[in-house]
Design a protein around this motif. Structure first.
Motif, mmCIF file in Angstrom:
data_model
loop_
_atom_site.group_PDB
_atom_site.id
_atom_site.type_symbol
_atom_site.label_atom_id
_atom_site.label_comp_id
_atom_site.label_asym_id
_atom_site.label_seq_id
_atom_site.Cartn_x
_atom_site.Cartn_y
_atom_site.Cartn_z
ATOM 1 N N THR A 21 -40.567 10.319 -34.258
ATOM 2 C CA THR A 21 -41.339 10.609 -33.043
ATOM 3 C C THR A 21 -40.495 10.168 -31.857
ATOM 4 O O THR A 21 -39.686 9.245 -31.956
ATOM 5 C CB THR A 21 -42.675 9.852 -33.026
ATOM 6 O OG1 THR A 21 -42.430 8.448 -33.122
ATOM 7 C CG2 THR A 21 -43.574 10.292 -34.179
ATOM 8 N N ARG A 22 -40.687 10.863 -30.723
ATOM 9 C CA ARG A 22 -39.909 10.522 -29.526
ATOM 10 C C ARG A 22 -40.684 10.940 -28.286
ATOM 11 O O ARG A 22 -41.436 11.905 -28.311
ATOM 12 C CB ARG A 22 -38.519 11.171 -29.573
ATOM 13 C CG ARG A 22 -38.535 12.661 -29.821
ATOM 14 C CD ARG A 22 -37.131 13.222 -30.077
ATOM 15 N NE ARG A 22 -37.157 14.674 -30.117
ATOM 16 C CZ ARG A 22 -37.438 15.386 -31.209
ATOM 17 N NH1 ARG A 22 -37.691 14.780 -32.361
ATOM 18 N NH2 ARG A 22 -37.464 16.702 -31.158
ATOM 19 N N THR A 23 -40.446 10.224 -27.224
ATOM 20 C CA THR A 23 -41.213 10.462 -25.995
ATOM 21 C C THR A 23 -40.929 11.831 -25.405
ATOM 22 O O THR A 23 -41.758 12.368 -24.674
ATOM 23 C CB THR A 23 -40.898 9.385 -24.931
ATOM 24 O OG1 THR A 23 -39.491 9.387 -24.701
ATOM 25 C CG2 THR A 23 -41.354 8.019 -25.393
ATOM 26 N N THR A 24 -39.764 12.402 -25.715
ATOM 27 C CA THR A 24 -39.378 13.683 -25.124
ATOM 28 C C THR A 24 -39.821 14.865 -25.974
ATOM 29 O O THR A 24 -39.525 16.010 -25.636
ATOM 30 C CB THR A 24 -37.849 13.747 -24.961
ATOM 31 O OG1 THR A 24 -37.249 13.493 -26.244
ATOM 32 C CG2 THR A 24 -37.364 12.728 -23.956
ATOM 33 N N HIS A 25 -40.496 14.600 -27.078
ATOM 34 C CA HIS A 25 -40.917 15.668 -27.977
ATOM 35 C C HIS A 25 -42.038 16.489 -27.325
ATOM 36 O O HIS A 25 -42.827 15.950 -26.558
ATOM 37 C CB HIS A 25 -41.423 15.053 -29.275
ATOM 38 C CG HIS A 25 -41.232 15.895 -30.484
ATOM 39 N ND1 HIS A 25 -41.460 15.419 -31.741
ATOM 40 C CD2 HIS A 25 -40.835 17.186 -30.648
ATOM 41 C CE1 HIS A 25 -41.213 16.369 -32.633
ATOM 42 N NE2 HIS A 25 -40.831 17.448 -31.989
ATOM 43 N N SER A 26 -42.105 17.776 -27.650
ATOM 44 C CA SER A 26 -43.186 18.628 -27.132
ATOM 45 C C SER A 26 -43.907 19.313 -28.280
ATOM 46 O O SER A 26 -43.301 20.097 -29.010
ATOM 47 C CB SER A 26 -42.615 19.682 -26.181
ATOM 48 O OG SER A 26 -43.668 20.500 -25.711
ATOM 49 N N GLN B 3 -45.906 15.605 -27.345
ATOM 50 C CA GLN B 3 -45.314 14.279 -27.504
ATOM 51 C C GLN B 3 -45.639 13.606 -28.836
ATOM 52 O O GLN B 3 -44.844 12.813 -29.335
ATOM 53 C CB GLN B 3 -45.769 13.372 -26.360
ATOM 54 C CG GLN B 3 -44.928 12.096 -26.278
ATOM 55 C CD GLN B 3 -45.229 11.279 -25.039
ATOM 56 O OE1 GLN B 3 -46.381 10.961 -24.756
ATOM 57 N NE2 GLN B 3 -44.200 10.934 -24.294
#
Ligand SMILES: [Zn+2]
Length: 181
Positions: A56-61, A63
């Motif tokens: 998981t990552r904050t920049t994922h779409s 999130q």
């Protein structure tokens, strides 16, 4: 003298009060508070005992989506993470999700499985934990084979839980389906 009620007035007044209470009671009965449906018990979207690295990552779409990988994963089977009904099987070509499946679990809950290399279900099909819905791939806006996975409630992505346990936000950890095997 004007505030002295006649017998008829008092009866009318009582009747009105009675009807008001009765109507309120009826309305309360007809429109009960709707409690939130319990979340399905989601499991990792892979066969039992397989271990996958989930990132998981904050920049994922969006999130809260998880990208799953393991060695040589292209073509590996993807399992339904909970029982439900397939309501989308789509191919967006070289963009976005590419080939993806959506499962409706009821209660407003859906799950998404994206960048698939192939499908193994069709729209309207009922699925269970053991159902292979498709195969890991690299379709759509993807660079490298992986499974993009989402849980949504009423259309909005939510933090993923497996067997009630919150996924790691934000970072990478291993996930293994062990429940119900
Ligand atoms: Zn992704």
């Amino acid at each position: 003298m004007s505030n002295i009620m006649t017998v008829e007035d008092r009866m009318r007044s009582r009747l009105t009060s009675f009807l008001s209470v009765a109507l309120l009671a009826t309305a309360a009965f007809l429109v009960p508070a709707s409690p939130a449906a319990a979340a399905p018990s989601f499991r990792t979207p892979f066969p039992c005992h397989q271990t996958w690295s989930g990132e998981t990552r904050t920049t994922h779409s969006p999130q809260y989506a998880i990208d799953f990988n393991r060695a040589d994963d292209h073509g590996d089977p993807v399992k339904a993470s909970a029982p439900g009904t397939v309501d989308v099987v789509a191919n967006l070509g070289d963009t976005s999700y590419g080939r993806y499946v959506r499962i409706n679990h009821g209660g407003g809950y859906t799950t998404y499985y994206a960048h698939l290399s192939g499908f193994n279900v069709s729209v309207g099909q009922s699925v269970g934990y053991a159902t292979t819905i498709g195969y890991v791939g690299n379709s759509g806006g993807s660079s490298g084979s992986h499974l993009h996975y989402e849980q949504r409630l009423n259309g909005s992505d939510i933090m993923v839980r497996f067997s009630g346990n919150l996924a790691l936000y934000f970072g990478t950890q291993n996930y293994t389906r062990t429940a119900g095997c």
